[in-house]
Enzyme design. Structure first.
Site, PDB file in Angstrom:
ATOM      1  N   ASP A  13      56.076  25.067  46.867  1.00 50.70           N
ATOM      2  CA  ASP A  13      57.294  25.823  46.558  1.00 50.70           C
ATOM      3  C   ASP A  13      57.876  25.370  45.218  1.00 50.70           C
ATOM      4  O   ASP A  13      58.364  26.180  44.431  1.00 50.70           O
ATOM      5  CB  ASP A  13      58.310  25.620  47.684  1.00 50.70           C
ATOM      6  N   CYS A 236      61.335  31.203  45.190  1.00 49.95           N
ATOM      7  CA  CYS A 236      60.359  32.284  45.367  1.00 49.95           C
ATOM      8  C   CYS A 236      60.484  33.274  44.215  1.00 49.95           C
ATOM      9  O   CYS A 236      61.551  33.851  44.000  1.00 49.95           O
ATOM     10  CB  CYS A 236      60.627  32.979  46.693  1.00 49.95           C
TER      11      CYS A 236
HETATM   12  N1  COA Z   1      44.085  34.647  47.380  1.00 46.52           N
HETATM   13  C1  COA Z   1      43.386  35.011  46.300  1.00 46.52           C
HETATM   14  N2  COA Z   1      43.159  36.299  45.947  1.00 46.52           N
HETATM   15  C2  COA Z   1      43.661  37.244  46.758  1.00 46.52           C
HETATM   16  C3  COA Z   1      44.388  36.918  47.906  1.00 46.52           C
HETATM   17  C4  COA Z   1      44.589  35.565  48.204  1.00 46.52           C
HETATM   18  N3  COA Z   1      45.276  35.181  49.265  1.00 46.52           N
HETATM   19  N4  COA Z   1      44.751  38.068  48.498  1.00 46.52           N
HETATM   20  C5  COA Z   1      44.290  39.060  47.762  1.00 46.52           C
HETATM   21  N5  COA Z   1      43.633  38.568  46.699  1.00 46.52           N
HETATM   22  C6  COA Z   1      43.008  39.332  45.629  1.00 46.52           C
HETATM   23  C7  COA Z   1      42.037  40.359  46.141  1.00 46.52           C
HETATM   24  O1  COA Z   1      40.754  39.780  46.237  1.00 46.52           O
HETATM   25  C8  COA Z   1      42.108  41.403  45.057  1.00 46.52           C
HETATM   26  O2  COA Z   1      41.396  40.972  43.913  1.00 46.52           O
HETATM   27  P1  COA Z   1      40.801  42.001  42.845  1.00 46.52           P
HETATM   28  O3  COA Z   1      41.952  42.706  42.223  1.00 46.52           O
HETATM   29  O4  COA Z   1      40.087  41.107  41.899  1.00 46.52           O
HETATM   30  O5  COA Z   1      39.933  42.897  43.650  1.00 46.52           O
HETATM   31  C9  COA Z   1      43.589  41.401  44.682  1.00 46.52           C
HETATM   32  O6  COA Z   1      44.059  40.101  44.997  1.00 46.52           O
HETATM   33  C10 COA Z   1      44.406  42.483  45.374  1.00 46.52           C
HETATM   34  O7  COA Z   1      44.181  42.368  46.762  1.00 46.52           O
HETATM   35  P2  COA Z   1      45.196  43.064  47.810  1.00 46.52           P
HETATM   36  O8  COA Z   1      44.793  42.755  49.193  1.00 46.52           O
HETATM   37  O9  COA Z   1      45.329  44.531  47.430  1.00 46.52           O
HETATM   38  O10 COA Z   1      46.487  42.283  47.542  1.00 46.52           O
HETATM   39  P3  COA Z   1      47.865  42.849  47.008  1.00 46.52           P
HETATM   40  O11 COA Z   1      47.782  43.287  45.616  1.00 46.52           O
HETATM   41  O12 COA Z   1      48.384  43.813  48.005  1.00 46.52           O
HETATM   42  O13 COA Z   1      48.759  41.531  47.012  1.00 46.52           O
HETATM   43  C11 COA Z   1      49.282  39.507  48.137  1.00 46.52           C
HETATM   44  C12 COA Z   1      49.186  41.018  48.226  1.00 46.52           C
HETATM   45  C13 COA Z   1      49.914  39.018  49.409  1.00 46.52           C
HETATM   46  C14 COA Z   1      47.923  38.938  48.004  1.00 46.52           C
HETATM   47  C15 COA Z   1      50.107  39.088  46.918  1.00 46.52           C
HETATM   48  O14 COA Z   1      51.272  39.855  46.899  1.00 46.52           O
HETATM   49  C16 COA Z   1      50.440  37.635  46.921  1.00 46.52           C
HETATM   50  O15 COA Z   1      49.604  36.774  46.798  1.00 46.52           O
HETATM   51  N6  COA Z   1      51.741  37.318  46.975  1.00 46.52           N
HETATM   52  C17 COA Z   1      52.182  35.940  46.901  1.00 46.52           C
HETATM   53  C18 COA Z   1      53.395  35.758  47.739  1.00 46.52           C
HETATM   54  C19 COA Z   1      53.922  34.367  47.559  1.00 46.52           C
HETATM   55  O16 COA Z   1      53.211  33.402  47.439  1.00 46.52           O
HETATM   56  N7  COA Z   1      55.275  34.262  47.549  1.00 46.52           N
HETATM   57  C20 COA Z   1      55.917  33.004  47.409  1.00 46.52           C
HETATM   58  C21 COA Z   1      55.885  32.171  48.639  1.00 46.52           C
HETATM   59  S1  COA Z   1      56.933  32.746  49.914  1.00 46.52           S
HETATM   60 ZN    ZN Z   2      61.067  28.146  49.802  1.00 50.93          ZN
END
Ligand code: COA
Ligand code: ZN
Length: 301
Positions: A13, A236
């Site tokens: 975080d 965040c």
């Molecule tokens: N780790 C690494 N790569 C990931 C992944 C993960 N957990 N989840 C998805 N990906 C990659 C996919 O392989 C894909 O790659 P590409 O573009 O090369 O094909 C791409 O990300 C998109 O995948 P998708 O399932 O469509 O994800 P998304 O675009 O809908 O994003 C999350 C959703 C959840 C993955 C993204 O919003 C995220 O990581 N958010 C982080 C939230 C966070 O950490 N917040 C702070 C803490 S509370």
């Molecule tokens: Zn937090």
């Protein structure tokens, strides 16, 4: 002496909101110092999309290094979806914290899913990795930057849906620091009563200078552990107004004074916090890092 578990989450975080990439060696040096200060449990990174959080794109390296060096400690990572859980388990972790939010709008902003879709994702994770400990993060458990204070009834309903999936450990996260002592008391009393055998941990951001107080109130009302970040770094990137976590050194100082046994070496922790402050350009909410050496005599009677 009452024992209390302080779980360090700064390497996840704390780092995730820092713009400039922190070299992997620096991250590892900080984790080494935290280990030396006595932490048994550390959230060392998250397996999230590198497009969403480029700062943590070295998650696999961090995990591999730490598992090899600290095989006896409890190391875990946050994951936002099934892909993240799979990658974390493949890297060798035996505990993960999948995250979903209590509020629809923060869940959509954070993980691009409805809450119902995230629950389905949690179901897949629980079923695919039955031997992995799941400590479910519930973001915006007290309040949401878009929707305001969240009703405790909604939290109980969400925990219930996750409980039936076999998830028995939860971390209630005050993502943007909207909690206050009486709300924390009400939330912990309510969830502990509704799910007496489940684990409930607390994770507070210090946005309104209530981090220490809210953490203390959570502990007094049955929280199984308290999370905090060294230096009070944190926030965040998908929550407007997010600021630093409760600072670990401020928390440990208070707990030590109040007769809790944290098993943390405060001097080593404070040194680590000052080191983090000196090498990272971020948003620090901790107080102890700014106190000059030997400012006055603090006499315990
Ligand atoms: N780790 C690494 N790569 C990931 C992944 C993960 N957990 N989840 C998805 N990906 C990659 C996919 O392989 C894909 O790659 P590409 O573009 O090369 O094909 C791409 O990300 C998109 O995948 P998708 O399932 O469509 O994800 P998304 O675009 O809908 O994003 C999350 C959703 C959840 C993955 C993204 O919003 C995220 O990581 N958010 C982080 C939230 C966070 O950490 N917040 C702070 C803490 S509370
Ligand atoms: Zn937090």
């Amino acid at each position: 002496m009452k024992k209390v578990k302080v779980v360090e989450i700064g390497p996840r975080d704390g780092f995730q909101n820092v713009k400039e990439f922190i070299p992997t060696e620096t991250k590892l040096r900080i984790i080494d110092q935290l280990m030396a200060a006595g932490f048994q449990k550390i959230q060392i990174t998250s397996f999230v999309s590198p497009k969403a959080i480029p700062q943590l794109r070295d998650c696999r390296q961090v995990v591999e290094h730490c598992l090899a060096k600290y095989p006896k400690n409890k190391l875990f990572a946050l994951v936002p979806n099934f892909t993240g859980a799979r990658l974390a388990v493949e890297a060798g972790l035996t505990e993960i914290s999948p995250v979903l939010s209590l509020s629809e709008s923060h869940n959509m902003n954070n993980v691009k899913r409805t809450v119902a879709q995230s629950i389905e994702e949690m179901k897949k994770i629980r079923q695919a990795f039955p031997d992995v400990k799941i400590t479910q993060d519930i973001a915006t458990a007290f309040g949401c930057p878009f929707e305001g204070e969240m009703p405790v009834e909604a939290l109980v309903e969400l925990v219930g849906k996750l409980h039936v999936l076999g998830i028995r450990a939860f971390t209630l996260c005050d993502t943007v620091g909207l909690a206050y002592p009486t709300l924390v008391e009400k939330v912990f009393r309510t969830v502990k009563k509704a799910f007496p055998s489940d684990e409930f941990n607390v994770h507070i951001h210090d946005t309104r200078n209530m981090g220490i107080l809210n953490s203390y109130v959570a502990l007094q009302n049955g929280a199984d552990s308290v999370q905090s970040a060294v230096g009070g770094l944190g926030g965040c990137p998908f929550a407007p107004g997010a600021s630093g976590n409760t600072s670990t050194e401020d928390l440990v100082y208070m707990l030590n004074k109040c007769g809790y046994d944290t098993e943390i070496d405060f001097a080593a922790l404070l040194k680590t916090a000052k080191y983090v402050h000196s090498v990272i350009d971020g948003n620090f909410s901790g107080h102890q890092i700014n106190i000059p050496e030997k400012p006055c005599v603090i006499r315990q009677v």
